[in-house]
Design a protein around this motif. Structure first.
Motif, PDB file in Angstrom:
ATOM      1  N   ILE A  67      -0.679   0.809   2.642  1.00 44.91           N
ATOM      2  CA  ILE A  67      -1.412  -0.082   1.898  1.00 44.91           C
ATOM      3  C   ILE A  67      -1.996  -1.763   2.876  1.00 44.91           C
ATOM      4  O   ILE A  67      -3.062  -1.761   2.420  1.00 44.91           O
ATOM      5  CB  ILE A  67      -1.375  -0.292   0.370  1.00 44.91           C
ATOM      6  CG1 ILE A  67      -1.022   0.748  -0.619  1.00 44.91           C
ATOM      7  CG2 ILE A  67      -2.360  -1.141   0.203  1.00 44.91           C
ATOM      8  CD1 ILE A  67      -0.580   0.739  -2.099  1.00 44.91           C
ATOM      9  N   GLY A  68      -0.811  -2.557   2.885  1.00 45.62           N
ATOM     10  CA  GLY A  68      -1.406  -3.683   3.903  1.00 45.62           C
ATOM     11  C   GLY A  68      -1.776  -2.956   4.891  1.00 45.62           C
ATOM     12  O   GLY A  68      -2.869  -3.718   5.520  1.00 45.62           O
ATOM     13  N   ASP A  69      -1.267  -2.402   5.836  1.00 36.80           N
ATOM     14  CA  ASP A  69      -2.309  -2.115   7.188  1.00 36.80           C
ATOM     15  C   ASP A  69      -3.454  -1.421   6.865  1.00 36.80           C
ATOM     16  O   ASP A  69      -4.123  -2.000   7.479  1.00 36.80           O
ATOM     17  CB  ASP A  69      -1.295  -1.467   8.452  1.00 36.80           C
ATOM     18  CG  ASP A  69       0.255  -1.200   8.574  1.00 36.80           C
ATOM     19  OD1 ASP A  69      -0.226  -2.967   9.048  1.00 36.80           O
ATOM     20  OD2 ASP A  69       0.445  -0.427   8.630  1.00 36.80           O
ATOM     21  N   LEU A  70      -3.256  -0.438   6.089  1.00 40.72           N
ATOM     22  CA  LEU A  70      -4.576  -0.259   5.754  1.00 40.72           C
ATOM     23  C   LEU A  70      -5.812  -1.355   5.454  1.00 40.72           C
ATOM     24  O   LEU A  70      -7.234  -1.304   5.599  1.00 40.72           O
ATOM     25  CB  LEU A  70      -5.105   1.092   4.715  1.00 40.72           C
ATOM     26  CG  LEU A  70      -4.264   2.376   5.529  1.00 40.72           C
ATOM     27  CD1 LEU A  70      -4.384   3.394   4.463  1.00 40.72           C
ATOM     28  CD2 LEU A  70      -5.342   2.936   7.084  1.00 40.72           C
ATOM     29  N   MET A  71      -5.572  -1.999   3.718  1.00 36.47           N
ATOM     30  CA  MET A  71      -5.777  -3.200   4.547  1.00 36.47           C
ATOM     31  C   MET A  71      -6.722  -4.645   4.487  1.00 36.47           C
ATOM     32  O   MET A  71      -7.319  -4.812   4.766  1.00 36.47           O
ATOM     33  CB  MET A  71      -5.845  -4.679   2.639  1.00 36.47           C
ATOM     34  CG  MET A  71      -5.378  -3.467   1.237  1.00 36.47           C
ATOM     35  SD  MET A  71      -6.586  -2.618   0.490  1.00 36.47           S
ATOM     36  CE  MET A  71      -8.518  -3.860   0.731  1.00 36.47           C
TER      37      MET A  71
ATOM     38  N   LEU B 109     -10.953   5.406   6.142  1.00 38.11           N
ATOM     39  CA  LEU B 109      -9.315   4.467   5.586  1.00 38.11           C
ATOM     40  C   LEU B 109      -9.533   4.624   4.348  1.00 38.11           C
ATOM     41  O   LEU B 109      -8.850   4.188   3.856  1.00 38.11           O
ATOM     42  CB  LEU B 109      -9.902   2.993   6.368  1.00 38.11           C
ATOM     43  CG  LEU B 109      -9.656   2.021   6.335  1.00 38.11           C
ATOM     44  CD1 LEU B 109      -9.639   0.623   7.624  1.00 38.11           C
ATOM     45  CD2 LEU B 109      -9.560   1.415   5.024  1.00 38.11           C
ATOM     46  N   ARG B 110     -10.820   4.610   3.212  1.00 38.61           N
ATOM     47  CA  ARG B 110     -10.537   4.763   2.386  1.00 38.61           C
ATOM     48  C   ARG B 110      -9.950   5.878   1.612  1.00 38.61           C
ATOM     49  O   ARG B 110      -9.130   5.827   0.362  1.00 38.61           O
ATOM     50  CB  ARG B 110     -12.065   5.051   1.687  1.00 38.61           C
ATOM     51  CG  ARG B 110     -12.928   3.324   1.639  1.00 38.61           C
ATOM     52  CD  ARG B 110     -14.113   2.483   1.129  1.00 38.61           C
ATOM     53  NE  ARG B 110     -14.627   1.354   1.369  1.00 38.61           N
ATOM     54  CZ  ARG B 110     -13.895   0.576   0.702  1.00 38.61           C
ATOM     55  NH1 ARG B 110     -13.131   0.807  -0.382  1.00 38.61           N
ATOM     56  NH2 ARG B 110     -14.175  -0.457   0.296  1.00 38.61           N
ATOM     57  N   VAL B 111      -9.873   6.970   2.194  1.00 41.04           N
ATOM     58  CA  VAL B 111      -9.034   8.253   2.106  1.00 41.04           C
ATOM     59  C   VAL B 111      -8.443   7.819   1.754  1.00 41.04           C
ATOM     60  O   VAL B 111      -6.693   8.235   0.767  1.00 41.04           O
ATOM     61  CB  VAL B 111      -9.632   9.478   2.925  1.00 41.04           C
ATOM     62  CG1 VAL B 111      -8.760  10.666   1.894  1.00 41.04           C
ATOM     63  CG2 VAL B 111     -10.960   9.461   2.356  1.00 41.04           C
ATOM     64  N   ASP B 112      -7.438   7.070   3.122  1.00 39.19           N
ATOM     65  CA  ASP B 112      -6.302   6.842   3.806  1.00 39.19           C
ATOM     66  C   ASP B 112      -6.140   6.107   2.403  1.00 39.19           C
ATOM     67  O   ASP B 112      -4.219   5.932   1.310  1.00 39.19           O
ATOM     68  CB  ASP B 112      -6.010   6.128   5.164  1.00 39.19           C
ATOM     69  CG  ASP B 112      -6.190   6.700   6.133  1.00 39.19           C
ATOM     70  OD1 ASP B 112      -6.217   8.508   5.530  1.00 39.19           O
ATOM     71  OD2 ASP B 112      -6.732   6.972   6.570  1.00 39.19           O
ATOM     72  N   LEU B 113      -6.375   4.776   2.140  1.00 41.55           N
ATOM     73  CA  LEU B 113      -6.052   3.938   1.041  1.00 41.55           C
ATOM     74  C   LEU B 113      -5.789   4.812  -0.178  1.00 41.55           C
ATOM     75  O   LEU B 113      -4.547   4.601  -1.395  1.00 41.55           O
ATOM     76  CB  LEU B 113      -7.152   3.054   1.344  1.00 41.55           C
ATOM     77  CG  LEU B 113      -6.808   1.391   1.298  1.00 41.55           C
ATOM     78  CD1 LEU B 113      -8.024   1.226   1.963  1.00 41.55           C
ATOM     79  CD2 LEU B 113      -5.571   1.294   1.515  1.00 41.55           C
ATOM     80  N   ALA B 114      -6.672   5.473  -0.880  1.00 48.00           N
ATOM     81  CA  ALA B 114      -6.335   6.664  -2.147  1.00 48.00           C
ATOM     82  C   ALA B 114      -5.297   7.082  -2.018  1.00 48.00           C
ATOM     83  O   ALA B 114      -4.538   7.659  -2.665  1.00 48.00           O
ATOM     84  CB  ALA B 114      -7.956   7.568  -2.302  1.00 48.00           C
ATOM     85  N   LEU B 115      -4.833   8.118  -0.743  1.00 47.14           N
ATOM     86  CA  LEU B 115      -3.614   8.719  -1.120  1.00 47.14           C
ATOM     87  C   LEU B 115      -1.998   7.452  -0.519  1.00 47.14           C
ATOM     88  O   LEU B 115      -1.974   7.899  -1.404  1.00 47.14           O
ATOM     89  CB  LEU B 115      -3.451   9.330   0.523  1.00 47.14           C
ATOM     90  CG  LEU B 115      -4.208  10.334   0.733  1.00 47.14           C
ATOM     91  CD1 LEU B 115      -4.537  10.823   2.533  1.00 47.14           C
ATOM     92  CD2 LEU B 115      -3.514  11.148   0.473  1.00 47.14           C
TER      93      LEU B 115
END
Length: 370
Positions: free
Chosen positions: A302-306, A324-330
């Motif tokens: 989450i930290g890297d993605l945000m 990126l948002r799909v990855d955040l959802a995961l």
């Protein structure tokens, strides 16, 4: 050709009142006419194929989470006229390439590349394939020269872009064909960088086909063959791609080591004008690391993605933001935060509808069904 608005509403199983609700939600603070007025508009659009203004076209796309082309309310952008390349002094069957023609091809590839990054492949794929076929046709009848090799490099880049677009649209077979063309053109050009990039990117076709071991082997070979023969920014990209293939295999430690190697190799000024197809700065690498962690089911992503999302800026890069948002959802789901996971999945679905990404829609459908 009639629009497909009536079909879209039928597939969504929406009443006109539901569509009006979605249009108002998409409009946010912008005031819309009364419900009765909107119902009349909808009837004209659906039953009489009435013209849809730019304002309502954007609202309809947001409501249905589809692109204007998919809804039949916008045409696919027209292709530019063919680039004149034949020398009248030669028989018609042969082409004499020169620096001017190569520059025109290069500029056109870059224009398509920039459109693709902003809008996704749904609006540009046909244009990209036509460009690939145009360069391929020129090369088939080109006399040997350094300019022919430069044009082959452009063919490799354009075919790799088209192959990625095909993969994003869910067409694995076409993606493989175009990457085969890209790698063959790169070999003719003699450019180690173009060959390494196209070969490694072809590994993603294997990943989507469920052949992670083969994908890892192909990407690793591309990275090993490139060795010190390519700029450091591309070598960093190859290490990161290898890390993603390891993440797909569930090999967390190896994936993180490869990503650390990519970070060590990444130069301070990562922009290399000789590699217009490589976008890799610290923010991109953070997104890549977050993607790998999310793929491994690690909430630490989450930290890297945000950080990557904040640096990217919402709406600037359509397809990249979807992923990126799909990855955040995961990642939020892995942490047990269902609310944030669903929110990012819904936003990703909205963007995927605009970019036409079948690849990401499949991931989103799995998330929303969970």
């Amino acid at each position: 050709m009639p629009n497909r608005l009536a079909q879209a509403r039928a597939e969504a199983k929406w009443t006109k009142s539901r569509l009006i609700h979605e249009l108002r939600r998409a409009a946010r603070s912008t005031a819309l006419p009364t419900d009765e007025s909107l119902k009349r508009r909808i009837a004209v659009w659906e039953n009489q194929d009435g013209a849809v203004s730019d304002f309502y076209r954007d609202l309809l796309c947001a409501a249905y989470r589809r692109s204007a082309v998919e809804l039949g309310i916008a045409d696919v952008p027209a292709l530019p006229p063919p680039t004149p390349a034949l020398d009248d002094a030669l028989p018609v069957a042969f082409t004499r390439l020169d620096p001017g023609v190569v520059a025109l091809l290069r500029d056109h590839t870059q224009s398509i590349r920039l459109l693709d990054r902003r809008l996704g492949g749904a609006l540009t794929f046909k244009q990209t394939v036509a460009h690939v076929e145009q360069i391929d046709g020129l090369l088939r009848h080109a006399l040997p020269s350094a300019h022919r090799e430069a044009a082959a490099d452009e063919l490799g880049q354009a075919a790799a872009l088209a192959g990625w677009q095909a993969l994003d649209s869910g067409d694995v077979r076409e993606a493989w064909r175009l990457h085969e063309l890209a790698t063959a053109a790169a070999r003719e050009s003699g450019q180690a960088a173009g060959l390494a990039y196209a070969t490694a990117q072809q590994g993603y076709v294997l990943l989507d086909a469920g052949q992670a071991d083969d994908a890892h082997a192909l990407i690793t070979r591309a990275r090993a063959q490139a060795a010190t023969a390519v700029p450091s920014v591309l070598l960093a990209w190859l290490h990161a791609a290898e890390g993603e293939s390891l993440a797909a295999l569930g090999r967390r430690d190896g994936a993180l080591r490869a990503l650390d190697a990519a970070a060590d190799l990444l130069p301070t000024d990562a922009q290399d004008d000789s590699l217009p197809y490589v976008m890799l700065g610290a923010d991109h690498l953070a997104r890549w690391r977050g993607h790998c962690l999310a793929r491994l089911g690690d909430g630490d992503a989450i930290g890297d993605l945000m950080s990557a999302l904040n640096a990217m800026g919402e709406g600037q890069y359509g397809r990249a933001e979807v992923g990126l948002r799909v990855d955040l959802a995961l990642a939020f789901a892995a942490r047990g935060d269902v609310g944030d996971s669903q929110a990012h999945a819904r936003r990703a679905a909205e963007l995927a509808g605009r970019t036409g990404s079948v690849r990401q829609r499949r991931r989103i459908a799995q998330l929303l069904a969970a």
